[in-house]
Design a protein around this motif. Structure first.
Motif, PDB file in Angstrom:
ATOM      1  N   GLU A   1      63.126 120.025  61.630  1.00 22.22           N
ATOM      2  CA  GLU A   1      64.387 119.697  62.329  1.00 22.22           C
ATOM      3  C   GLU A   1      65.206 118.705  61.498  1.00 22.22           C
ATOM      4  O   GLU A   1      66.422 118.848  61.354  1.00 22.22           O
ATOM      5  CB  GLU A   1      64.105 119.086  63.714  1.00 22.22           C
ATOM      6  N   VAL A   2      64.513 117.697  60.952  1.00 15.88           N
ATOM      7  CA  VAL A   2      65.203 116.684  60.134  1.00 15.88           C
ATOM      8  C   VAL A   2      65.784 117.350  58.886  1.00 15.88           C
ATOM      9  O   VAL A   2      66.924 117.096  58.493  1.00 15.88           O
ATOM     10  CB  VAL A   2      64.226 115.532  59.748  1.00 15.88           C
TER      11      VAL A   2
ATOM     12  N   LEU B   1      70.465 119.496  55.753  1.00 16.81           N
ATOM     13  CA  LEU B   1      71.230 120.580  55.115  1.00 16.81           C
ATOM     14  C   LEU B   1      72.559 120.821  55.840  1.00 16.81           C
ATOM     15  O   LEU B   1      73.561 121.147  55.227  1.00 16.81           O
ATOM     16  CB  LEU B   1      70.396 121.863  55.082  1.00 16.81           C
ATOM     17  N   LYS B   2      72.549 120.659  57.175  1.00 16.17           N
ATOM     18  CA  LYS B   2      73.800 120.798  57.944  1.00 16.17           C
ATOM     19  C   LYS B   2      74.810 119.735  57.508  1.00 16.17           C
ATOM     20  O   LYS B   2      76.009 119.990  57.410  1.00 16.17           O
ATOM     21  CB  LYS B   2      73.522 120.662  59.449  1.00 16.17           C
ATOM     22  N   ALA B   3      74.297 118.512  57.245  1.00 17.96           N
ATOM     23  CA  ALA B   3      75.171 117.424  56.781  1.00 17.96           C
ATOM     24  C   ALA B   3      75.737 117.776  55.406  1.00 17.96           C
ATOM     25  O   ALA B   3      76.908 117.493  55.099  1.00 17.96           O
ATOM     26  CB  ALA B   3      74.402 116.106  56.719  1.00 17.96           C
ATOM     27  N   LEU B   4      74.912 118.420  54.589  1.00 14.21           N
ATOM     28  CA  LEU B   4      75.348 118.860  53.252  1.00 14.21           C
ATOM     29  C   LEU B   4      76.491 119.873  53.389  1.00 14.21           C
ATOM     30  O   LEU B   4      77.496 119.810  52.684  1.00 14.21           O
ATOM     31  CB  LEU B   4      74.151 119.524  52.552  1.00 14.21           C
TER      32      LEU B   4
ATOM     33  N   ARG C   1      79.065 120.618  50.476  1.00 12.40           N
ATOM     34  CA  ARG C   1      78.128 120.787  49.358  1.00 12.40           C
ATOM     35  C   ARG C   1      77.160 121.962  49.580  1.00 12.40           C
ATOM     36  O   ARG C   1      76.195 122.111  48.839  1.00 12.40           O
ATOM     37  CB  ARG C   1      77.338 119.486  49.122  1.00 12.40           C
ATOM     38  N   TYR C   2      77.411 122.759  50.608  1.00 16.67           N
ATOM     39  CA  TYR C   2      76.590 123.958  50.845  1.00 16.67           C
ATOM     40  C   TYR C   2      77.553 125.075  51.220  1.00 16.67           C
ATOM     41  O   TYR C   2      78.054 125.128  52.338  1.00 16.67           O
ATOM     42  CB  TYR C   2      75.581 123.694  51.971  1.00 16.67           C
ATOM     43  N   ASN C   3      77.850 125.968  50.266  1.00 16.63           N
ATOM     44  CA  ASN C   3      78.880 126.989  50.477  1.00 16.63           C
ATOM     45  C   ASN C   3      78.279 128.382  50.417  1.00 16.63           C
ATOM     46  O   ASN C   3      77.512 128.694  49.504  1.00 16.63           O
ATOM     47  CB  ASN C   3      79.960 126.872  49.396  1.00 16.63           C
ATOM     48  N   VAL C   4      78.633 129.214  51.399  1.00 15.83           N
ATOM     49  CA  VAL C   4      78.077 130.567  51.470  1.00 15.83           C
ATOM     50  C   VAL C   4      79.202 131.590  51.545  1.00 15.83           C
ATOM     51  O   VAL C   4      80.156 131.417  52.298  1.00 15.83           O
ATOM     52  CB  VAL C   4      77.177 130.735  52.729  1.00 15.83           C
ATOM     53  N   GLU C   5      79.071 132.651  50.730  1.00 15.83           N
ATOM     54  CA  GLU C   5      79.985 133.785  50.883  1.00 15.83           C
ATOM     55  C   GLU C   5      79.129 135.043  50.952  1.00 15.83           C
ATOM     56  O   GLU C   5      78.487 135.409  49.969  1.00 15.83           O
ATOM     57  CB  GLU C   5      80.958 133.862  49.704  1.00 15.83           C
TER      58      GLU C   5
END
Length: 621
Positions: free
Chosen positions: A600-601, A606-609, A614-618
């Motif tokens: 969970e942590v 990663l959600k904060a990223l 800083r976390y990009n998805v296409e």
């Protein structure tokens, strides 16, 4: 004087046209029950007037990544204002219908967050939100049909004045109960001075008067491209045909960045266009203008969408998808009114009914029947062109990630395209309109391709930013641009390291751009270990146990974590619905292992990223 009749407001936010279609259907069904309805796009509605509405139905779509349509963004920002307060919408009743795909992580995310926000602002739900799912055997209509029935019944209970004709309505079998929204004006050539139109003007004029235009669409292309290279990347024995295309700018050059997307308007098969015109008894050489019909059935034309007449054939070619997209259910309903053969009329009426919905889905969408094929299956139907303009799916540009870098490939645009073909349940071969058209082109033909450039969901990274790139299959396209660009930048100033995870089925047949990656992975290259980066390829079918990119990421967990600690950004691109969530899970495991924290942590980290950009998805389906 009695109580005023009720009116229903239907607000929609559509990216590809499905939500508009669903909104129009809800509006039609309300009007058939005697309730006036207005259908408005969220970007054309004054959000500050929402508290004065009595009953509002929202129809919103969610794209693969959980994004909202462009037309929803400003409206949503308005709703998020802190000063609105929890009583702002206390007079308003609302219902939300979402269109999404449960194959993606953030299924119907936009509808869910809108529903919660409206409730937080004091609005009252008429009925529980409806969530349409592309994965349902009947598509989103499988949910929309029962949801609408519940909506009408509940509204009627709240106040019978909504539906003077009652909540249940029968469609009369022999008369068209709606009027087409558009009128076609025919022109003889003597009536006007033909202008000399350049190609972009013709496209702008015909697309400008096409009703398929979603709100605020740009009908004029940004520029034109000419193909200079068409190369097959996959080797003999591959199950796929993936091409590398190169284009050069014609006349004007558009500045773009790595990670951007280009949309191409494909050409349709000329013989299919001729067959459509002949089937509908239309003169390809006659000139027309298209205009909105006045509501009050007056003979006068409403807003004229184009001032200069255009050839029938040109209009159909550039705006109406008659060869690849399947028509909507309403098309079959309107066809039934124009069928003169009794057995055809009955079949069309059945297809348009709730009982026939699943059979229609199997006949139409599952088989991806084109408008031309449907019309040929029902030869007694002679449907007027003003209906066809409204009901034939609009010809849409197709979007591709750019696989070049303006620094490394000046005045060029490169694309990496999988040529789409599949077998339907009835064993018919279908081909993707745009990809198969591109595959058929040669540089010698010198065809001008109209294009539009825009930002995708992969922002161009500054050269000082360490990168973790994950791009299996054609998902590698944008990262070819990233690495080519950084390689040029490295010649004059320091650049941050890059790790790239690639995946495909077989090393010998599907290894796209193999020489490019391997040369950059060698000593001193952009992906070399001595530069702090690395290149890791997963070949899923080269051994009994399948190995995917997420397995390679897990193998390199220490290095991935170290790079993340150095401030790296993660970029994920590809065509699988499951791959982005598998990659996210692998990263969660790494974060949890390296920090000693719980899943969970790690997920929150990663959600904060993601929130920090800083976390990009296409991903594309």
């Amino acid at each position: 004087m009695g109580e005023k009749t009720r009116k229903l407001l239907v607000l929609y936010a559509s990216q590809t046209g499905n939500s508009l279609d669903a909104a129009e259907r809800i509006g039609r069904e309300a009007e058939r029950r005697g309730c006036a309805a207005s259908i408005v796009s969220t970007d054309e509605f004054d959000a500050s007037s929402l508290p004065h509405q009595e009953a509002v139905v929202f129809v919103v779509s969610t794209t693969g990544q959980g994004d909202s349509p462009d037309s929803f963004k400003a409206f949503w920002r308005f709703l998020l204002q802190r000063n609105l307060g929890k009583y702002w919408l206390q007079q308003v009743r609302y219902a939300v219908f979402g269109l999404g795909d449960s194959g993606y992580q953030k299924y119907n995310f936009v509808a869910k967050k809108l529903d919660k926000r409206l409730s937080d602002l004091g609005a009252t739900t008429i009925i529980e939100k409806g969530l349409g799912d592309d994965q349902h055997p009947s598509g989103y209509e499988g949910t929309l049909d029962p949801w609408m029935l519940s909506l009408w019944n509940t509204l009627y209970q709240i106040n019978p004045k909504y539906f003077p004709k009652g909540p249940d309505v029968m469609i009369p079998q022999d008369e068209v109960i709606d009027q087409p929204k558009y009128r076609i004006l025919y022109h003889t050539q003597e009536n006007w001075e033909p202008e000399l139109l350049v190609e972009s003007d013709i496209i702008q004029r015909s697309r400008g008067m096409s009703p398929g235009k979603l709100s605020k669409d740009k009908s004029n292309p940004d520029c034109f491209l000419k193909m200079t290279r068409n190369e097959v990347l996959t080797k003999a024995g591959s199950t796929k045909d993936v091409r590398h295309f190169e284009f050069q700018f014609l006349s004007s050059t558009i500045e773009y960045e790595v990670g951007d997307v280009v949309e191409l308007l494909p050409s349709q098969n000329p013989s299919a266009i001729d067959a459509f015109l002949e089937r509908c008894d239309l003169d390809p050489e006659s000139f027309i203008t298209v205009c909105l019909r006045e509501r009050e059935n007056s003979v006068s034309c409403g807003e004229v969408i184009t001032q200069v007449p255009i050839k029938f054939k040109t209009f159909v070619e550039l705006t109406m998808d008659v060869t690849s997209a399947s028509p909507r259910r309403y098309f079959f309903e309107v066809m039934s009114f124009y069928a003169t053969a009794e057995h055809e009329k009955e079949r069309l009426q059945y297809f348009a009914s709730p009982e026939g919905r699943d059979d229609l889905y199997n006949y139409n969408q599952k088989e991806r029947r084109s408008v031309l094929e449907v019309l040929e299956d029902f030869p007694s139907v002679q449907i007027p062109f003003d209906w066809l303009v409204q009901l034939v799916p609009p010809l849409k540009p197709r979007a591709f990630s750019i696989s070049s870098s303006p620094l490394a490939h000046p005045a060029q645009v490169h694309l990496t395209v999988s040529i789409v073909s599949w077998i339907t349940p009835y064993k018919r071969t279908r081909r993707g309109l745009c990809s198969s058209w591109l595959a058929s082109l040669t540089p010698e033909q010198e065809i001008s391709i109209p294009v539009w450039f825009h930002k995708g969901s992969l922002p161009a990274p500054p050269q000082s930013l360490p990168l973790i790139l994950v791009g299996p299959g054609t998902g590698c396209a944008p990262f070819r641009g990233f690495i080519a660009e950084r390689s040029v930048q490295a010649q004059s100033s320091p650049v941050a390291p890059v790790m790239f995870f690639f995946g495909c089925r077989n090393k010998d047949t599907d290894f796209l751009y193999r020489d490019f990656w391997e040369s950059h992975a060698r000593e001193g290259g952009m992906l070399s270990e001595d530069k702090g980066g690395g290149f890791y390829a997963a070949f899923s079918r080269d051994q009994p146990k399948k190995i995917y990119v997420q397995h390679k990421i897990r193998e390199m967990s220490k290095k991935v974590w170290d790079l993340l600690c150095d401030g790296a950004s993660i970029y994920v691109a590809g065509s699988s619905t499951k791959m982005p969530s598998d990659v996210m899970s692998a990263l969660e495991e790494i974060v949890s292992e390296e920090t000693g924290g719980s899943k969970e942590v790690a997920s929150r980290w990663l959600k904060a990223l993601e929130k920090a950009g800083r976390y990009n998805v296409e991903a594309w389906s």
